[in-house]
Design a protein around this motif. Structure first.
Motif, PDB file in Angstrom:
ATOM      1  N   LEU A  32       0.831  -1.207   0.000  1.00 59.75           N
ATOM      2  CA  LEU A  32       0.000   0.000   0.000  1.00 59.75           C
ATOM      3  C   LEU A  32       0.865   1.255   0.000  1.00 59.75           C
ATOM      4  O   LEU A  32       0.544   2.235  -0.675  1.00 59.75           O
ATOM      5  CB  LEU A  32      -0.925  -0.013   1.220  1.00 59.75           C
ATOM      6  N   ILE A  33       1.951   1.241   0.755  1.00 57.30           N
ATOM      7  CA  ILE A  33       2.869   2.387   0.760  1.00 57.30           C
ATOM      8  C   ILE A  33       3.381   2.676  -0.643  1.00 57.30           C
ATOM      9  O   ILE A  33       3.399   3.835  -1.094  1.00 57.30           O
ATOM     10  CB  ILE A  33       4.052   2.123   1.721  1.00 57.30           C
ATOM     11  N   LEU A  34       3.768   1.629  -1.365  1.00 58.29           N
ATOM     12  CA  LEU A  34       4.256   1.818  -2.732  1.00 58.29           C
ATOM     13  C   LEU A  34       3.151   2.359  -3.638  1.00 58.29           C
ATOM     14  O   LEU A  34       3.402   3.191  -4.513  1.00 58.29           O
ATOM     15  CB  LEU A  34       4.799   0.501  -3.277  1.00 58.29           C
ATOM     16  N   THR A  35       1.926   1.885  -3.434  1.00 59.01           N
ATOM     17  CA  THR A  35       0.790   2.386  -4.217  1.00 59.01           C
ATOM     18  C   THR A  35       0.573   3.875  -3.964  1.00 59.01           C
ATOM     19  O   THR A  35       0.331   4.655  -4.893  1.00 59.01           O
ATOM     20  CB  THR A  35      -0.491   1.612  -3.859  1.00 59.01           C
ATOM     21  N   LEU A  36       0.669   4.283  -2.697  1.00 57.44           N
ATOM     22  CA  LEU A  36       0.480   5.690  -2.353  1.00 57.44           C
ATOM     23  C   LEU A  36       1.594   6.553  -2.932  1.00 57.44           C
ATOM     24  O   LEU A  36       1.358   7.698  -3.351  1.00 57.44           O
ATOM     25  CB  LEU A  36       0.408   5.851  -0.832  1.00 57.44           C
ATOM     26  N   MET A  37       2.808   6.031  -2.969  1.00 60.24           N
ATOM     27  CA  MET A  37       3.915   6.767  -3.591  1.00 60.24           C
ATOM     28  C   MET A  37       3.674   6.923  -5.089  1.00 60.24           C
ATOM     29  O   MET A  37       3.931   7.985  -5.679  1.00 60.24           O
ATOM     30  CB  MET A  37       5.229   6.036  -3.325  1.00 60.24           C
ATOM     31  N   GLU A  38       3.179   5.882  -5.703  1.00 59.08           N
ATOM     32  CA  GLU A  38       2.833   5.925  -7.123  1.00 59.08           C
ATOM     33  C   GLU A  38       1.733   6.955  -7.363  1.00 59.08           C
ATOM     34  O   GLU A  38       1.786   7.737  -8.326  1.00 59.08           O
ATOM     35  CB  GLU A  38       2.354   4.531  -7.535  1.00 59.08           C
ATOM     36  N   LEU A  39       0.755   6.961  -6.469  1.00 63.79           N
ATOM     37  CA  LEU A  39      -0.367   7.884  -6.597  1.00 63.79           C
ATOM     38  C   LEU A  39       0.088   9.328  -6.404  1.00 63.79           C
ATOM     39  O   LEU A  39      -0.460  10.249  -7.029  1.00 63.79           O
ATOM     40  CB  LEU A  39      -1.439   7.531  -5.565  1.00 63.79           C
ATOM     41  N   GLU A  40       1.071   9.518  -5.542  1.00 70.14           N
ATOM     42  CA  GLU A  40       1.603  10.859  -5.313  1.00 70.14           C
ATOM     43  C   GLU A  40       2.153  11.463  -6.601  1.00 70.14           C
ATOM     44  O   GLU A  40       1.999  12.655  -6.863  1.00 70.14           O
ATOM     45  CB  GLU A  40       2.702  10.793  -4.247  1.00 70.14           C
ATOM     46  N   LEU A  90      -0.408  -1.395 -18.724  1.00 68.40           N
ATOM     47  CA  LEU A  90      -0.557  -0.594 -17.516  1.00 68.40           C
ATOM     48  C   LEU A  90       0.158   0.742 -17.629  1.00 68.40           C
ATOM     49  O   LEU A  90       1.325   0.809 -18.037  1.00 68.40           O
ATOM     50  CB  LEU A  90      -0.009  -1.369 -16.314  1.00 68.40           C
ATOM     51  N   CYS A  91      -0.548   1.809 -17.248  1.00 67.14           N
ATOM     52  CA  CYS A  91       0.017   3.164 -17.260  1.00 67.14           C
ATOM     53  C   CYS A  91       0.021   3.734 -15.838  1.00 67.14           C
ATOM     54  O   CYS A  91      -0.440   3.095 -14.901  1.00 67.14           O
ATOM     55  CB  CYS A  91      -0.808   4.069 -18.179  1.00 67.14           C
ATOM     56  N   TYR A  92       0.541   4.953 -15.713  1.00 68.91           N
ATOM     57  CA  TYR A  92       0.574   5.654 -14.420  1.00 68.91           C
ATOM     58  C   TYR A  92       1.319   4.851 -13.357  1.00 68.91           C
ATOM     59  O   TYR A  92       0.825   4.660 -12.236  1.00 68.91           O
ATOM     60  CB  TYR A  92      -0.850   5.976 -13.944  1.00 68.91           C
ATOM     61  N   TYR A 117       1.669  10.088 -10.006  1.00 68.05           N
ATOM     62  CA  TYR A 117       0.844   9.948 -11.206  1.00 68.05           C
ATOM     63  C   TYR A 117      -0.660  10.052 -10.930  1.00 68.05           C
ATOM     64  O   TYR A 117      -1.462  10.012 -11.862  1.00 68.05           O
ATOM     65  CB  TYR A 117       1.118   8.587 -11.869  1.00 68.05           C
ATOM     66  N   GLY A 118      -1.014  10.183  -9.650  1.00 67.87           N
ATOM     67  CA  GLY A 118      -2.426  10.084  -9.283  1.00 67.87           C
ATOM     68  C   GLY A 118      -3.312  11.161  -9.872  1.00 67.87           C
ATOM     69  O   GLY A 118      -4.457  10.883 -10.249  1.00 67.87           O
ATOM     70  N   GLU A 119      -2.821  12.383  -9.979  1.00 69.40           N
ATOM     71  CA  GLU A 119      -3.662  13.460 -10.495  1.00 69.40           C
ATOM     72  C   GLU A 119      -4.066  13.194 -11.942  1.00 69.40           C
ATOM     73  O   GLU A 119      -5.248  13.301 -12.306  1.00 69.40           O
ATOM     74  CB  GLU A 119      -2.935  14.802 -10.384  1.00 69.40           C
TER      75      GLU A 119
END
Length: 423
Positions: free
Chosen positions: A269-277, A404-406, A279-281
């Motif tokens: 989940l931490i890695l997902t949140l870093m990814e979202l930080e 897969l993107c972002y 590319y998330g917008e």
């Protein structure tokens, strides 16, 4: 020596993989995690235990190495603070429903009364059953079906006139952010908002952050599962800015209500949140944009797409309203073609309909072009009574384009992968 059912296992794996490869994923409840997010899932972290809460390390009854593992909790807290502005973040619970159950057991007693979102307005169907089993009395929250939001005047009247210990809002079906800041929350009342469906949209500021609507003394909790618009592993994420409230459940979650906190999932989940930080917008803008483009095209094809003010949706979901008989037939045909979609028999759909989500198809970088293809496929499925090979071929061609993107570049993937696997 080969296991007895090994051939059956091979056959099952092949069938499931083939099905997934051909699937057109329009289910609003699923997403795809990136290889970067999944790095920790096959590591030694899966077997590791750590006891106690996330607010401070507890040396008593812990295991060798637990103090270092506790830093995973601290890293999650820092990342959630960055994206959500929360003072407390906890992902030890195993799913969204598990998180709700844990909070209900920790914060309420048998005989307490809470307001709850009803299934007819999109509420999660399991919540009343869980409350009943725990001896918690429930009152369905009044809802304005014209505005697709709660009736806050009536809610505040109930809070004013009755002793209400809590409010539980768990919306599986959501096309607009509920304006929870309009609730006059009593001092001792706990408001739990299960934002499972929209946690990613909140993190990227595509939707308002309800944590900002309540001060640090009010008993507000933002929580949810982490595999919808937040494209991560299955965890239950609990966040709040009220540290006194957090203390009431922090040390109950572990070791009282669960033992293995699934550290590999938390690290994922931490890695997902870093990814979202990073590319998330862009990702979440694409999700909402695709949902509204698809809704608009489907309207031109004579689908009755429910609309809120100014657009079809502010989330990843769009609602198709249909008579029950038509909805059932359409749903069954979608399943025959390998189109993942959700049948809904709820008043919020004007009695019946289908729920479509664009969070997964957007993860593949699909845009206007693919939304037009999807809309035509759905139209033709609806309008053809018999199976059409042409429709099936178009779905297979579209589904073959799932890149897969972002997601994080390979350079950083390799650094984390090697550190966890070969250090």
């Amino acid at each position: 020596m080969k296991p007895e059912y090994f051939e059956d296992l091979i056959s099952l794996c092949t069938d499931i993989s083939n099905q997934e490869n051909k699937l057109l994923p329009l289910c609003a409840a699923e997403n795809v995690a990136s290889p970067f997010s999944k790095i920790p899932l096959d590591t030694f972290l899966q077997e590791k235990y750590i006891m106690g809460g996330v607010m401070e390390y507890q040396n008593h009854s812990n295991f060798v190495g637990s103090k270092k593992l506790f830093k995973i909790y601290e890293l999650l807290s820092r990342q959630c603070n960055k994206l959500y502005g929360c003072k407390y973040a906890d992902a030890r619970t195993l799913s969204g429903v598990n998180a709700v159950m844990t909070l209900l057991m920790s914060l309420f007693s048998a005989g307490d009364t809470i307001l709850i979102s009803s299934e007819e307005c999109g509420g999660h169907g399991s919540m009343p059953k869980i409350c009943q089993r725990l001896g918690i009395k429930t009152i369905e929250m009044p809802y304005n079906y014209d505005l697709y939001d709660f009736d806050y005047c009536q809610i505040n009247e109930i809070l004013n006139s009755q002793k209400i210990e809590g409010i539980l809002i768990c919306l599986s079906d959501i096309i607009i952010m509920p304006q929870l800041n309009r609730i006059n929350l009593p001092e001792d009342c706990v408001l739990i908002f299960d934002a499972t469906q929209i946690l990613g949209l909140i993190a990227t500021k595509s939707l308002e952050n309800p944590l900002k609507w309540f001060n640090n003394d009010q008993k507000f909790i933002l929580m949810g599962a982490t595999h919808k618009t937040l494209p991560g592993p299955t965890c239950g994420l609990i966040m709040t800015n009220n540290l006194k409230l957090a203390q009431q459940f922090d040390t109950l979650i572990n070791p009282d209500y669960l033992r293995n906190s699934q550290l590999h999932h938390i690290f994922s989940l931490i890695l997902t949140l870093m990814e979202l930080e990073i590319y998330g917008e862009k990702y979440c803008n694409a999700v909402i944009n695709n949902a509204n483009i698809l809704g608009n095209i489907l309207t031109t094809y004579d689908f009755k797409v429910i609309k809120v003010p100014h657009q079809y949706t502010y989330t990843h979901q769009i609602f198709l309203s249909m008579p029950q008989n038509s909805a059932e037939k359409f749903y069954d045909r979608c399943l025959d073609y390998g189109v993942s979609i959700n049948y809904r028999n709820k008043y919020i759909y004007k009695t019946c309909g289908l729920r479509i989500g664009t969070q997964e198809v957007s993860r593949y970088g699909w845009d206007n072009t693919q939304m037009l293809i999807i809309a035509k496929i759905l139209r033709d499925i609806r309008d053809n009574n018999s199976f059409s090979q042409d429709i099936s071929d178009r779905i297979n061609i579209l589904s073959a384009n799932k890149q897969l993107c972002y997601t994080i570049e390979k350079e950083y993937f390799d650094i984390i992968y090697n550190a966890l696997h070969y250090s």
